[in-house]
Scaffold this motif. Sequence first.
Motif, PDB file in Angstrom:
ATOM      1  N   ILE B  35       1.386 -11.152  14.357  1.00 16.48           N
ATOM      2  CA  ILE B  35       1.240 -10.043  15.307  1.00 16.48           C
ATOM      3  C   ILE B  35      -0.161  -9.445  15.195  1.00 16.48           C
ATOM      4  CG2 ILE B  35       2.509  -8.569  13.651  1.00 16.48           C
ATOM      5  CD1 ILE B  35       3.222  -6.834  16.073  1.00 16.48           C
ATOM      6  N   PRO B  36      -1.009  -9.670  16.206  1.00 16.98           N
ATOM      7  CA  PRO B  36      -2.334  -9.036  16.182  1.00 16.98           C
ATOM      8  C   PRO B  36      -2.209  -7.570  16.578  1.00 16.98           C
ATOM      9  CG  PRO B  36      -2.099 -10.375  18.154  1.00 16.98           C
ATOM     10  CD  PRO B  36      -0.803 -10.484  17.404  1.00 16.98           C
ATOM     11  N   ILE B  37      -2.900  -6.700  15.868  1.00 17.83           N
ATOM     12  CA  ILE B  37      -2.826  -5.261  16.167  1.00 17.83           C
ATOM     13  C   ILE B  37      -3.882  -4.910  17.211  1.00 17.83           C
ATOM     14  CG2 ILE B  37      -2.896  -2.932  15.192  1.00 17.83           C
ATOM     15  CD1 ILE B  37      -0.625  -4.702  14.109  1.00 17.83           C
ATOM     16  N   TYR B 239       2.801  -0.765  16.055  1.00 13.00           N
ATOM     17  CA  TYR B 239       2.822   0.504  15.321  1.00 13.00           C
ATOM     18  C   TYR B 239       3.779   0.406  14.125  1.00 13.00           C
ATOM     19  CZ  TYR B 239       2.813   5.650  14.897  1.00 13.00           C
ATOM     20  OH  TYR B 239       2.675   6.931  14.461  1.00 13.00           O
ATOM     21  N   GLU B 240       4.928  -0.191  14.358  1.00 14.56           N
ATOM     22  CA  GLU B 240       5.892  -0.375  13.269  1.00 14.56           C
ATOM     23  C   GLU B 240       5.283  -1.233  12.163  1.00 14.56           C
ATOM     24  OE1 GLU B 240       9.566  -2.025  14.592  1.00 14.56           O
ATOM     25  OE2 GLU B 240      10.311  -0.146  15.401  1.00 14.56           O
ATOM     26  N   PHE B 241       4.542  -2.252  12.571  1.00 13.54           N
ATOM     27  CA  PHE B 241       3.931  -3.150  11.586  1.00 13.54           C
ATOM     28  C   PHE B 241       2.935  -2.385  10.711  1.00 13.54           C
ATOM     29  CE2 PHE B 241       0.859  -6.322  10.159  1.00 13.54           C
ATOM     30  CZ  PHE B 241       1.705  -7.284   9.642  1.00 13.54           C
ATOM     31  N   VAL B 245       3.235  -1.666   6.625  1.00  9.70           N
ATOM     32  CA  VAL B 245       2.229  -1.986   5.607  1.00  9.70           C
ATOM     33  C   VAL B 245       1.935  -0.755   4.744  1.00  9.70           C
ATOM     34  CG1 VAL B 245      -0.194  -2.648   5.265  1.00  9.70           C
ATOM     35  CG2 VAL B 245       1.202  -3.827   6.991  1.00  9.70           C
ATOM     36  N   GLN B 246       1.814   0.406   5.379  1.00 13.09           N
ATOM     37  CA  GLN B 246       1.395   1.617   4.671  1.00 13.09           C
ATOM     38  C   GLN B 246       2.562   2.345   4.000  1.00 13.09           C
ATOM     39  OE1 GLN B 246      -1.766   2.471   4.311  1.00 13.09           O
ATOM     40  NE2 GLN B 246      -1.347   4.346   3.148  1.00 13.09           N
ATOM     41  N   TYR B 247       3.695   2.437   4.706  1.00 13.09           N
ATOM     42  CA  TYR B 247       4.785   3.299   4.219  1.00 13.09           C
ATOM     43  C   TYR B 247       6.111   2.553   4.002  1.00 13.09           C
ATOM     44  CZ  TYR B 247       1.668   6.990   5.851  1.00 13.09           C
ATOM     45  OH  TYR B 247       0.584   7.798   6.048  1.00 13.09           O
ATOM     46  N   GLN B 253      11.008  -4.561  15.208  1.00 13.08           N
ATOM     47  CA  GLN B 253      10.741  -5.162  16.520  1.00 13.08           C
ATOM     48  C   GLN B 253      10.208  -6.594  16.436  1.00 13.08           C
ATOM     49  OE1 GLN B 253      11.900  -3.592  19.118  1.00 13.08           O
ATOM     50  NE2 GLN B 253      12.464  -1.982  17.682  1.00 13.08           N
ATOM     51  N   GLY B 254      10.134  -7.164  15.229  1.00 13.03           N
ATOM     52  CA  GLY B 254       9.622  -8.523  15.084  1.00 13.03           C
ATOM     53  C   GLY B 254      10.329  -9.532  15.979  1.00 13.03           C
TER      54      GLY B 254
END
Lengths: 267, 288
Positions: B35-37, B239-241, B245-247, B253-254
Amino acid sequence: MIEDVLALLFGVFVTIFIYSFLWKENPLSRAVEHLFVGMAAVYTLASMYDAALSQAIWGSQRIEGGYYIWIIPILISFMYFFFFTKKYFYLYRYPVAIVVGIMAGMMICGMIQSNFLAQIQATADPVTTPLVGAGVWEWSGGNIGFRGLNSLIIIIGLVTSLTFFFFTFEHKGVLGVSTRIGRYFLMATFGAAYGSTVMARISLFIGRLRFMYETTQVEDTYSVSAWWILPIAIICVIVMALWLRSRPEKAPEPAPATKPEKPKSKG
Amino acid sequence: MTSSMKIPGIDRRYLYVLLFIIVSIPLLNPLKLPIPIGEHARRFYDKVESLSPGSIVIVSFDYGPSTRPENYPQSVASLFHAKERGCKIVVLAYWPSGAPIAEEALRESTVFGSDFPNIPEYGTEVVYLGYVPGNEVGMQTFGDDTATAKGIDHYGNDIASLPLMQECQSAADFDVWVEIASGTPGEQQVIQFVQGRHGGPSAVPILVGATAVSVPGMMPFYPTQISGILNGLAGAGEYEFLLNVQYGYPYAQGPSLDAQSLGHVLILLFIVIGNISYLLTRSKGGKS
């Protein structure tokens, strides 16, 4: 708990019934469509009624707290009901005029500021739309790319698209070239809008499929999976389709005969 | 009739069945595609991430059940992120149908839990105002004076009795306005009737969670008047991705993004085949 399970069952059946419209319009899809419209109308009405009460009556700064000025908008809103009388119909026009006047005043100010002046400012702003400066024509990576090139495309697209709607002179020569480029920009915009629409529709479809495939947690201890209801709902649609086929088709009604018009006499 | 000329005669219902099968595969068996951000989602994330603890975030639920698959994941993720950053949160809805969805999002286990609003931080850290009537007028009134627009919250508490609402008297008191929208009133109305009246984008930064349909229409406002955009389901997934990563936020939604990618590939194939068929038909002198 039982109401959650029933809601789940209902949701799956309704989803399949509404998608059966893709096969063709049928009584099940029509029923669900009417159900949706009816429920939305009733829910909105109830919400509005509740909101009107909470807006004007309850609270320390409302009628409850002694702020009787809130009676005025309530009385004005009741004037809408004069729509149903012939004698006092003119009174219905006052709340309509107030609403239209307020909206027109708000929209004119808001649109000029946000959709016109701010847009021109953003396009002319060298910070948001830079053409020269350090690093502007260097690769910024990822989705940004060359910032200067992006700015150039925005400016050319803006000017040429505007000339497409410029009808004072015939679209020939320089103006003709500009309008042609502008048309390509407009077509690209419509293409992007179409692509986004497809993306959105597939997203909604995926949402319904996930609802049916995945296990739904009902409370903390009980879970129910909806996927097994899917074939039952599809069977319902097939049974309905077979029933529709078995019905004798109605012969189309003949068009009503029109009376030949009498020639109008002159003078 | 040649094979190329038969293609336009394919019953559209076969295409629906094919789309149904293709979309179902990754939902039943996720492909875990990379998934590219995107820049829009990244800016949305960065803006919320830049907020200091104690900042006040308003989240407006201006959508209904019809766009829930796109907007709901955006809403829950936004609430989660704001809470993780230690922000104070005010939630409302300018759509009647958005109000129950907002309450559900607040009760989601990753945000405030199923006991909401019976939680100690209600009134000081989070307030749910419910449906604010009046569309554009209600929006402008709320921006000018929050207490005028709404006398009580969704649970009947007097606004004057809620400490958080005493901190936010007008739109200028909010550090970020998160607008989850799918129509009117939506982001354009916030720009016109709130941001424009209260000091512009620097005073009232707007972040938008939007349906994919409406994103092309709001691009002229980005990045000046709109600071970040979550573009439909894909934006929600991105955004979920980032939150994952952070939290450690669940990246739910993958499978949806996998399904969407396959669906788009199929539609692209349809377009290519349709165009080839059209060109072949025209070259053979058939009807266009």
